[in-house]
Motif scaffolding. Sequence first.
Motif, PDB file in Angstrom:
ATOM      1  N   LEU A 224      32.372 -40.803 -10.560  1.00 10.78           N
ATOM      2  CA  LEU A 224      31.139 -41.216  -9.904  1.00 10.78           C
ATOM      3  C   LEU A 224      31.199 -42.676  -9.474  1.00 10.78           C
ATOM      4  N   GLN A 225      31.778 -43.547 -10.342  1.00 14.42           N
ATOM      5  CA  GLN A 225      31.861 -44.954  -9.990  1.00 14.42           C
ATOM      6  C   GLN A 225      32.752 -45.170  -8.778  1.00 14.42           C
ATOM      7  N   GLN A 226      33.861 -44.413  -8.718  1.00 17.71           N
ATOM      8  CA  GLN A 226      34.726 -44.518  -7.538  1.00 17.71           C
ATOM      9  C   GLN A 226      33.982 -44.038  -6.290  1.00 17.71           C
ATOM     10  N   ALA A 227      33.144 -42.970  -6.436  1.00 15.93           N
ATOM     11  CA  ALA A 227      32.383 -42.474  -5.286  1.00 15.93           C
ATOM     12  C   ALA A 227      31.361 -43.502  -4.823  1.00 15.93           C
ATOM     13  N   LEU A 228      30.716 -44.177  -5.806  1.00 16.24           N
ATOM     14  CA  LEU A 228      29.759 -45.220  -5.425  1.00 16.24           C
ATOM     15  C   LEU A 228      30.446 -46.353  -4.692  1.00 16.24           C
ATOM     16  N   LEU A 229      31.623 -46.719  -5.188  1.00 16.71           N
ATOM     17  CA  LEU A 229      32.378 -47.769  -4.526  1.00 16.71           C
ATOM     18  C   LEU A 229      32.802 -47.342  -3.122  1.00 16.71           C
ATOM     19  N   ALA A 230      33.220 -46.073  -3.004  1.00 18.40           N
ATOM     20  CA  ALA A 230      33.624 -45.567  -1.689  1.00 18.40           C
ATOM     21  C   ALA A 230      32.441 -45.568  -0.729  1.00 18.40           C
ATOM     22  N   GLU A 231      31.241 -45.262  -1.263  1.00 20.63           N
ATOM     23  CA  GLU A 231      30.053 -45.283  -0.409  1.00 20.63           C
ATOM     24  C   GLU A 231      29.795 -46.697   0.105  1.00 20.63           C
ATOM     25  N   GLN A 232      29.947 -47.717  -0.810  1.00 18.96           N
ATOM     26  CA  GLN A 232      29.774 -49.096  -0.380  1.00 18.96           C
ATOM     27  C   GLN A 232      30.846 -49.496   0.621  1.00 18.96           C
ATOM     28  N   TYR A 233      32.067 -49.050   0.337  1.00 25.19           N
ATOM     29  CA  TYR A 233      33.192 -49.381   1.221  1.00 25.19           C
ATOM     30  C   TYR A 233      32.977 -48.808   2.619  1.00 25.19           C
TER      31      TYR A 233
ATOM     32  N   ALA B 256      23.791 -35.423  -1.235  1.00 23.67           N
ATOM     33  CA  ALA B 256      23.852 -36.728  -1.879  1.00 23.67           C
ATOM     34  C   ALA B 256      25.135 -36.871  -2.703  1.00 23.67           C
ATOM     35  N   ARG B 257      25.518 -35.806  -3.381  1.00 21.15           N
ATOM     36  CA  ARG B 257      26.757 -35.880  -4.196  1.00 21.15           C
ATOM     37  C   ARG B 257      27.982 -36.115  -3.315  1.00 21.15           C
ATOM     38  N   THR B 258      27.947 -35.566  -2.085  1.00 22.17           N
ATOM     39  CA  THR B 258      29.112 -35.666  -1.201  1.00 22.17           C
ATOM     40  C   THR B 258      29.129 -36.970  -0.428  1.00 22.17           C
ATOM     41  N   TYR B 259      27.988 -37.380   0.114  1.00 21.14           N
ATOM     42  CA  TYR B 259      27.966 -38.518   1.028  1.00 21.14           C
ATOM     43  C   TYR B 259      27.193 -39.727   0.502  1.00 21.14           C
ATOM     44  N   LEU B 260      26.140 -39.475  -0.288  1.00 18.81           N
ATOM     45  CA  LEU B 260      25.287 -40.575  -0.746  1.00 18.81           C
ATOM     46  C   LEU B 260      25.121 -40.486  -2.264  1.00 18.81           C
ATOM     47  N   PRO B 261      26.166 -40.757  -3.012  1.00 21.07           N
ATOM     48  CA  PRO B 261      26.045 -40.637  -4.475  1.00 21.07           C
ATOM     49  C   PRO B 261      25.000 -41.567  -5.069  1.00 21.07           C
ATOM     50  N   SER B 262      24.683 -42.651  -4.375  1.00 18.00           N
ATOM     51  CA  SER B 262      23.664 -43.552  -4.907  1.00 18.00           C
ATOM     52  C   SER B 262      22.272 -42.910  -4.908  1.00 18.00           C
ATOM     53  N   GLN B 263      22.087 -41.832  -4.142  1.00 16.63           N
ATOM     54  CA  GLN B 263      20.789 -41.165  -4.069  1.00 16.63           C
ATOM     55  C   GLN B 263      20.703 -39.930  -4.961  1.00 16.63           C
ATOM     56  N   MET B 264      21.766 -39.671  -5.712  1.00 17.05           N
ATOM     57  CA  MET B 264      21.805 -38.442  -6.510  1.00 17.05           C
ATOM     58  C   MET B 264      20.677 -38.392  -7.536  1.00 17.05           C
ATOM     59  N   SER B 265      20.482 -39.475  -8.217  1.00 17.91           N
ATOM     60  CA  SER B 265      19.490 -39.476  -9.286  1.00 17.91           C
ATOM     61  C   SER B 265      18.099 -39.176  -8.741  1.00 17.91           C
ATOM     62  N   ARG B 266      17.750 -39.786  -7.605  1.00 22.15           N
ATOM     63  CA  ARG B 266      16.425 -39.551  -7.024  1.00 22.15           C
ATOM     64  C   ARG B 266      16.246 -38.086  -6.607  1.00 22.15           C
TER      65      ARG B 266
END
Length: 1116
Positions: free
Chosen positions: A772-781, A729-739
């Motif tokens: 982390l915010q850049q990673a979330l943005l990259a995931e959306q991108y 999740a940290r590498t590919y899906l940062p939005s799922q890290m918290s879960r």
Amino acid sequence: MVISLYNGTVVVWNHETQMMVKSFEVCEEPIRVAKFAARKNWIVVGADDMMIRVFNYNTLECVHKFEAHVDYIRSIAVHPTQPYVLSCSDDMSIKLWDWDRKWTCTQVFEGHTHYVMEIIVNPNDTNQFASASLDRTIKVWQLGSKTANFTLEGHEKGVNCIDYYRGGGKPYLISGADDRLIKIWDYQNKTCVQTLEGHTQNVTCAAFHPELPIILSGSEDGTVRVWHSYTYRLESTLDYGMERVWCIASQPGSKGVALGYDDGSIIIKFGRDEPAMSMDASGKVIWAHHSEVQQANLKALGEAEVTDGEKLLLHIKDMGSCEIYPQMIQHSPNGRFVVVCGDGEYIIYTAMALRNKSFGSAQEFVWSHDSSQYAIKESNVKVKIFKNFKEKTAFKPDFEAEGIFGGFLLGVRSNRDLALYDWESAELIRRIEIQPKHVFWSDSGDLVCVATTDSFFVLRYLSERVAAARESKEENTDDGIEGAFEVLGEVPEGVQTGVWVGDCFIYTSSLKRLNYYVGGEIITIAHLDRTMYLLGYIPKDDRLYLGDKELNIVSYSLLLSVLEYQTAVVRGDFSLADKVLPTISKEQRIRVARFLEKQGFKKQALAVSADPEHKFDLALQLGEVEIAYQLALEAESEQRWRQLAELATAKCQYSLAQECLSHARDYGGLLMLATTSGNAGMVDKLAKGAEMDGKNNVAFISFFLLGRLDKCLDLLIKTDRLPEAAFLARTYLPSQMSRVVKLWKESLSKVNRKAADSLADPSQYGNLFPGLQQALLAEQYLGETRIGARPAADYPLTMLDEDRDVLEESAGFELNGEITEPEELNGLNETVSVAAMPEAEAAETHELEERISLKRELLVPVSAREKDSFPEAAAFPPPVTAAEDPKQAQSASSEEDEAEEASVSTEEETNGDAVTATEDVLVSAGATTDAIKTESSGTGETPGYDTRETHFASSEAPPIMDAPEEAGEFVSETEHSSLAEDQLISFENAASPVPSAPTCEHAFQEVTVDPLLGLLGDPVPLLKRVTPQEPEAKEPMTALPVKPDGILEPEISSEVEAPEGSTEEQGADHEEEEEPEDVEADQNEEELDDLDLDHFELEDIDTTDVNLDEDLSELH
């Protein structure tokens, strides 16, 4: 073998392996006697401490001990049938002990007046025993009587030893005394039969051999003398230099003898191990039991069922006594005569009635292949040849003859080689440097086996070459004729006995196996449980017959048809082999098939074999896929399916390979097949099946290749691999890290609460996760710009993931601000779009484009027609793609490297089974083509370009597949830049007319989705699908292309109209976005200023697909 020592120790040896089995200390006094009581697993020991001890020789436990005498115990005898033990001592008494009565002494025998040295039980009458004493007498006693039956007197000094004759028929007793004499007594007549003289010191031991007609005596002079028990002649004197001899022991049924000395013990063998047995071709067996000759006929078995390896119950016929002790019996080749050898003599009898035909003195006797001829070794230097029982010739070899061998040639062995002589002339045929133990000739005389101690050689005798050489006398040397023999094979296995049947050599090996050799191959018939000796083969019965030392006869089945077939194959007579094959039973076909396989006839072996496993192996070796498939269906073996899958893959039959791997449940193989073939649908099915069957590794890899990271994450969570899930999740899906971290903490808290509390949740401790915010943005991108899959043909057009900087690419995406939340991807069915970028970011886009490696430059094929339109075919200016929306330039700046590689937008069929990729076509503005054509025609020469651009039109570029007509069209809406000119290629629709100016068409056929490409998404210029039903949606370009750096162009007239270009539609939802008119107008004016209108002509413009009226109205 048990040995009692003077130091009070008892040692048990295995005389076959020559290994010490056990050794244990009994007492500190000398032990003079130890005997086995085999029925009770005991060793009974008598020592100088007057005690008798009984030990269990398995556990070495002392079972019983008691004081037996009042002086040294000299000898012990164990009764063969009763629970009795007899002991004698220096106290001049003999005592009888009963172990069933707790070792009670049941009787005492008194009568000797000096030490009683030895006692022995009569083997012919177990109620009788004899004793020897230093009072110079021998007494014979009866159990139950207190007094001796009779006394034998004759020795002048004390008697040390006695023994009974065990052969039967002779009531003899032997004794040895301090007067250095050995006497043979007839205890029935109570007389001395013979006195043997020769020892120079006291005779300490004497014995009859239980099997051979010999007497052995040992003395304090250190020698053992061997006497003939019939003639009483001294045969041999043995001196091993081990000081005084104290005892001699032998074992019934064995020809070995154990000798005990002051310095150790020795075991020696007399005679031959092979029993005196012989069988003729008709099945009549003759053997000697001691001096008695007996006969049995195998024909008498009739139709009785015979089991392999079981003893045959034969009717035995006594033929009388032989004048000599038989050590060897052998039939003549025709079976009419039989020779008996022994005691240095030979006698030839008729086989039917055992009538004496001839006799003489000989150390060895051999038959020729002709029954009328035979040879004898009279001495070590003389050999005689007889014919029709008369001496024909005699010759003296130029070496000492150690043995002779019969057959088609007469063999004479020396200590270094084997010499073969002709029977008729006694001429040397060939000398071979080998020391053979046996020589076996085939019936035809063409083949011979020469066996040594540990191997055997098969030779072919070339009689015709020998005859020619003897006539010409050209090849004759001191070693004979060089080309007389041809070596066919060598086998590293010892041969004990053997016989030829055709070209098959059947033999018993030193490893107790019954084998036969044919065509260089060894076939095992049976494993033997004891040493057996081959008697012969009877073709009528299809059976082999063997005998053992105890004169038992057994048989084994061996089909003559099998031997004939194998012989025919070896000789190359395939017509005969085909005739014999139908006579072979199905049970024997497997043996024949394996033989054919080893001979190299695998196709024939496949047709003959009846064993499914063997047939399957042969089918694989021959590449017979259909046969192997049918056998695999019958067997339903996963191993067979795997093997067949390998064969199908090697033959490029991938559908069959997939089926085989499915039967074998080989998920790893299926994954390899699916990925190498680029079959995304197969990978998807494999992922689901592997997940259901619990093959989590394969399922994970399959989902990962498909880009279904959410399924990968769910699979890790499902299998409780929460740490791995967190890092995924940290590498590919940062939005799922918290879960995932919450689940990890819950699981870890059950084991270690402190470690669980140390885990940081990104939602609570964002400061611990920089970027982390850049990673979330990259995931959306990446979610927005990702293309599900691409064909393998797009590999040269695709930027490698390691060459990309996703965070930098997504920076423009963040500045755009149009997409704030990542949209959920719908498997492989989604249509990819890219948000537009304002014109204000064009400069930043150009800088990012310059960072892209020049390795990504595209090779563009040029058709023959296009080459003709160029003054030079080596280079031409790349078409320039104009963008309809200048806002898109910013968002696509980091993606243009992917755009110039003809990205593929995928569609998944409604049934979900087939996933195909539609072509991507980047359509450049028509003005670009016109501009190029105008430029070429106006100046009359080809414009110059950078060297890095010249290879785009190379004739060596790979060919591009034609796009199918029904494929949809995608239009590039990416704004032009100087770097884009180097890497973006203009594509015309397949239906459009071919322009006169040089253009390039690049379309892809429908391909299977490649799951190995673009896991993280492949950002491309905005590709918008234009369906055939909406051609009216196209609008003319509002901006002209920008001139590339370093390219000189003629000025174009301002009246030029831009041809039909990219579409207006963009975005996944196909909504229409309008640009501000002022931005578009500024861009058009800026581009028109750069044109050279003085040299521009309207007739040079290709207006096939351009509506000038509409375009000019729009432009104005």
